[in-house]
Motif scaffolding. Structure first.
Motif, PDB file in Angstrom:
ATOM      1  N   GLY A  77      -8.756  52.557  53.999  1.00  0.00           N
ATOM      2  CA  GLY A  77      -8.743  51.106  54.064  1.00  0.00           C
ATOM      3  C   GLY A  77      -8.813  50.510  52.670  1.00  0.00           C
ATOM      4  O   GLY A  77      -8.683  51.191  51.673  1.00  0.00           O
ATOM      5  N   HIS A  78      -9.025  49.221  52.616  1.00  0.00           N
ATOM      6  CA  HIS A  78      -9.064  48.494  51.354  1.00  0.00           C
ATOM      7  C   HIS A  78     -10.334  48.831  50.575  1.00  0.00           C
ATOM      8  O   HIS A  78     -11.407  48.987  51.153  1.00  0.00           O
TER       9      HIS A  78
ATOM     10  N   ALA B   3     -18.526  50.734  51.550  1.00  0.00           N
ATOM     11  CA  ALA B   3     -19.973  50.491  51.608  1.00  0.00           C
ATOM     12  C   ALA B   3     -20.632  51.279  50.475  1.00  0.00           C
ATOM     13  O   ALA B   3     -20.798  52.493  50.570  1.00  0.00           O
ATOM     14  N   TRP B   4     -20.988  50.591  49.406  1.00  0.00           N
ATOM     15  CA  TRP B   4     -21.561  51.227  48.214  1.00  0.00           C
ATOM     16  C   TRP B   4     -23.066  51.384  48.375  1.00  0.00           C
ATOM     17  O   TRP B   4     -23.735  50.526  48.936  1.00  0.00           O
TER      18      TRP B   4
ATOM     19  N   ALA C 195     -15.745  57.560  51.739  1.00  0.00           N
ATOM     20  CA  ALA C 195     -14.648  57.209  52.634  1.00  0.00           C
ATOM     21  C   ALA C 195     -14.154  58.486  53.318  1.00  0.00           C
ATOM     22  O   ALA C 195     -14.647  59.580  53.038  1.00  0.00           O
ATOM     23  N   HIS C 196     -13.211  58.343  54.186  1.00  0.00           N
ATOM     24  CA  HIS C 196     -12.724  59.486  54.960  1.00  0.00           C
ATOM     25  C   HIS C 196     -12.137  60.591  54.085  1.00  0.00           C
ATOM     26  O   HIS C 196     -12.445  61.762  54.279  1.00  0.00           O
TER      27      HIS C 196
ATOM     28  N   PRO D 190     -14.078  64.874  48.884  1.00  0.00           N
ATOM     29  CA  PRO D 190     -15.429  65.119  49.392  1.00  0.00           C
ATOM     30  C   PRO D 190     -15.969  66.505  49.032  1.00  0.00           C
ATOM     31  O   PRO D 190     -17.156  66.650  48.731  1.00  0.00           O
ATOM     32  N   SER D 191     -15.132  67.520  49.010  1.00  0.00           N
ATOM     33  CA  SER D 191     -15.589  68.870  48.671  1.00  0.00           C
ATOM     34  C   SER D 191     -16.060  68.953  47.221  1.00  0.00           C
ATOM     35  O   SER D 191     -17.008  69.667  46.901  1.00  0.00           O
ATOM     36  N   VAL D 192     -15.429  68.203  46.330  1.00  0.00           N
ATOM     37  CA  VAL D 192     -15.828  68.175  44.926  1.00  0.00           C
ATOM     38  C   VAL D 192     -17.196  67.495  44.795  1.00  0.00           C
ATOM     39  O   VAL D 192     -18.079  67.975  44.088  1.00  0.00           O
ATOM     40  N   TRP D 193     -17.395  66.386  45.500  1.00  0.00           N
ATOM     41  CA  TRP D 193     -18.671  65.684  45.463  1.00  0.00           C
ATOM     42  C   TRP D 193     -19.792  66.571  46.016  1.00  0.00           C
ATOM     43  O   TRP D 193     -20.881  66.647  45.451  1.00  0.00           O
ATOM     44  N   THR D 194     -19.526  67.249  47.125  1.00  0.00           N
ATOM     45  CA  THR D 194     -20.527  68.134  47.717  1.00  0.00           C
ATOM     46  C   THR D 194     -20.915  69.245  46.748  1.00  0.00           C
ATOM     47  O   THR D 194     -22.103  69.541  46.577  1.00  0.00           O
TER      48      THR D 194
END
Length: 70
Positions: free
Chosen positions: A8-9, A14-15, A35-36, A56-60
């Motif tokens: 989405g935009h 949601a920060w 985000a997704h 997401p895998s990098v953040w995890t």
């Protein structure tokens, strides 16, 4: 490398403040929005400034490594 986020935009993200941010100065924080297809990262002092977007895998992997560092 580019990562297209289809969640989405960007204004709809949601920060929240990272739990790893230094609490001695609440204005010096890293903010994260999940985000997704991507995790968005920004400086809380400059919310309209540059942002980092990672898979997401990098953040995890980053958070897992950070939690094991003394």
């Amino acid at each position: 490398m580019s990562l297209k986020d289809t969640s989405g935009h960007l204004a709809d993200l949601a920060w929240f403040k990272s739990s790893y941010s230094d609490t001695s100065n609440p204005s010096d924080c890293v903010e994260v929005a999940i985000a997704h297809t991507a995790v968005h990262i920004r400086d809380s002092k400059h919310p309209d400034g540059p942002r980092l977007m990672v898979r997401p895998s990098v953040w995890t992997a980053f958070v897992d490594r950070r939690s094991r560092t003394p």
